[in-house]
Scaffold this motif. Structure first.
Motif, short mmCIF file in Angstrom:
data_model
loop_
_atom_site.label_atom_id
_atom_site.label_comp_id
_atom_site.label_asym_id
_atom_site.label_seq_id
_atom_site.Cartn_x
_atom_site.Cartn_y
_atom_site.Cartn_z
N ALA A 176 13.57 -15.15 -14.21
CA ALA A 176 12.28 -16.07 -14.45
C ALA A 176 11.11 -14.93 -14.13
N GLY A 177 11.22 -13.87 -13.63
CA GLY A 177 10.04 -12.92 -13.39
C GLY A 177 9.45 -13.48 -12.00
N ASP A 178 10.16 -13.66 -11.03
CA ASP A 178 9.89 -14.32 -9.60
C ASP A 178 9.10 -12.90 -9.00
N ALA A 179 7.86 -13.07 -8.03
CA ALA A 179 7.61 -12.17 -7.51
C ALA A 179 8.67 -11.52 -6.36
N VAL A 180 8.62 -10.33 -5.82
CA VAL A 180 9.52 -9.96 -4.86
C VAL A 180 8.89 -10.07 -3.65
N PRO A 181 9.44 -10.77 -2.90
CA PRO A 181 8.87 -11.21 -1.48
C PRO A 181 8.51 -10.02 -0.53
N PHE A 182 9.33 -8.79 -0.82
CA PHE A 182 9.41 -7.62 0.28
C PHE A 182 8.22 -6.66 -0.39
N LEU A 183 7.78 -6.92 -1.66
CA LEU A 183 6.90 -5.92 -2.23
C LEU A 183 5.68 -5.37 -1.15
N PRO A 184 4.99 -6.32 -0.70
CA PRO A 184 3.80 -6.08 0.31
C PRO A 184 4.17 -5.31 1.54
N SER A 185 5.33 -5.52 2.19
CA SER A 185 5.67 -5.10 3.24
C SER A 185 6.03 -3.62 3.09
N LEU A 186 6.98 -3.63 1.94
CA LEU A 186 7.36 -2.12 1.49
C LEU A 186 5.90 -1.02 1.29
N VAL A 187 5.09 -1.58 0.50
CA VAL A 187 4.00 -0.99 0.20
C VAL A 187 3.14 -0.46 1.58
N ASP A 188 3.28 -1.51 2.53
CA ASP A 188 2.40 -1.08 3.95
C ASP A 188 3.36 0.11 4.47
N ARG A 189 4.49 -0.25 4.52
CA ARG A 189 5.48 1.04 5.15
C ARG A 189 5.24 2.25 4.71
N LEU A 190 5.22 2.35 3.37
CA LEU A 190 5.05 3.65 2.77
C LEU A 190 3.62 4.15 3.12
N ARG A 191 2.76 3.31 3.12
CA ARG A 191 1.45 3.70 3.41
C ARG A 191 1.40 4.24 4.72
N GLY A 192 1.95 3.54 5.64
CA GLY A 192 2.14 3.88 6.92
C GLY A 192 2.89 5.46 7.17
N LEU A 193 3.64 5.69 6.42
CA LEU A 193 4.26 6.94 6.36
C LEU A 193 3.25 8.08 5.58
N GLY A 194 2.01 7.76 5.19
CA GLY A 194 1.06 8.62 4.82
C GLY A 194 0.95 8.69 3.26
N HIS A 195 1.92 7.93 2.48
CA HIS A 195 1.88 8.05 1.16
C HIS A 195 0.86 7.07 0.60
N ARG A 196 0.25 7.61 -0.63
CA ARG A 196 -0.93 6.69 -1.31
C ARG A 196 -0.22 5.88 -2.16
N VAL A 197 -0.31 4.74 -2.26
CA VAL A 197 0.30 3.50 -2.93
C VAL A 197 -0.56 2.58 -3.49
N GLU A 198 -0.64 2.39 -4.79
CA GLU A 198 -1.28 1.46 -5.34
C GLU A 198 -0.67 0.58 -6.71
N VAL A 199 -1.00 -0.57 -6.60
CA VAL A 199 -0.45 -1.58 -7.62
C VAL A 199 -1.39 -1.60 -8.77
N VAL A 200 -1.06 -1.07 -10.01
CA VAL A 200 -1.95 -1.09 -10.86
C VAL A 200 -1.47 -1.84 -12.21
N ASP A 201 -2.55 -2.51 -13.04
CA ASP A 201 -2.48 -3.38 -13.97
C ASP A 201 -2.04 -2.24 -15.04
N VAL A 202 -1.07 -2.69 -16.08
CA VAL A 202 -0.61 -1.80 -17.32
C VAL A 202 -1.13 -2.72 -18.54
N PRO A 203 -0.92 -1.94 -19.45
CA PRO A 203 -1.43 -2.43 -20.88
C PRO A 203 -0.20 -3.03 -21.58
N TYR A 204 0.39 -3.94 -20.88
CA TYR A 204 1.83 -4.42 -21.49
C TYR A 204 2.50 -5.64 -20.61
N GLU A 205 2.66 -6.88 -21.28
CA GLU A 205 3.41 -7.64 -20.58
C GLU A 205 4.32 -8.50 -21.65
#
Ligand SMILES: C[S@@+](CC[C@H](N)C(=O)[O-])C[C@H]1O[C@@H](n2cnc3c(N)ncnc32)[C@H](O)[C@@H]1O
Length: 220
Positions: A176-205
């Protein structure tokens, strides 16, 4: 898990690829029977595909991809309301694209077996920094019902070990395309390790709600 055969043009849309993005070395991780490496390399690219399914010989691999095409279309027919058809125009065009990509993949696998490496996340058989860009289509997040947050973190760190930049699409779960509950915490942890992480719109759905990719760039 189905060994699907998405095309170069689909990858371009999933990952918002511009010509310059493919100037360096590229890894297609969880490449399955995608035609991406075949098309890109025919155009002068330097793409390596990796997938655990490449442990199989070409013939059973082709049969698995053929079965995936049939099964995938049955899922689409059964759950048509979960999809938006503007990009493909309809099931027939979708079928043509996926079949052409499968044919291209199988021909290229026979001609250039060195471009198709057996291996899987989170332990890829490549040196640190072997690639400029890693692309990962329809594995991470898609299979978040069976692959947990710790696995995703290890997989993303592995992609950033072998590549300067990793792009992942889509960011929703299969079905059903549910949101992934752990995506925000995962992004935060990668950023905490110094990586640059973005969530970006794409020209496809296509799968409803699946219109964003994750872009992660390794810390210097
Ligand atoms: C849905 S297919 C996607 C194939 C291709 N990227 C595409 O978009 O058509 C998922 C692929 O992930 C591969 N796979 C499964 N476990 C994996 C792992 N641990 N690491 C890398 N690939 C994996 C499967 O063999 C399968 O080919």
């Amino acid at each position: 898990m189905l060994v699907t055969s998405r095309s170069f043009e689909e990858y371009e849309a999933f990952f918002g690829l511009a010509p310059g993005d493919l100037a360096g070395t590229v890894l297609d991780c969880s490449a399955g029977a995608s035609g991406f490496a075949a098309t890109a390399n025919a155009r002068g690219g330097r793409v390596t595909a990796v997938d655990p399914a490449y442990r199989q010989a070409a013939e059973p691999l082709g049969a698995a991809a053929e079965a995936a095409l049939v099964e995938g279309e049955a899922i689409l027919a059964e759950h048509a309301d979960r999809y938006l058809w503007s990009w493909y125009g309809g099931l027939e065009r979708h079928h043509e694209i996926r079949r052409a990509a499968l044919v291209e993949f199988l021909a290229d696998l026979r001609r250039h077996p060195e471009a198709y490496v057996a291996g899987g996340l989170p332990d890829l058989p490549f040196e640190d920094g072997a690639f400029d860009l890693a692309l990962c289509s329809h594995l991470l997040f898609t299979w978040s019902n069976v692959l947990d947050e710790a696995w995703h973190e290890a997989a993303l760190l592995e992609l950033l070990r072998v590549a300067r930049e990793a792009r992942v699409f889509p960011l929703v779960a299969q079905g059903a395309g549910d949101a992934v509950p752990f995506l925000p915490s995962l992004v935060d942890r990668l950023r905490g390790l110094g990586h640059r992480v973005e969530v970006v719109d794409v020209p496809y759905e296509f799968q409803r709600g699946a219109r964003r990719m994750l872009v992660a760039r390794r810390s210097a």
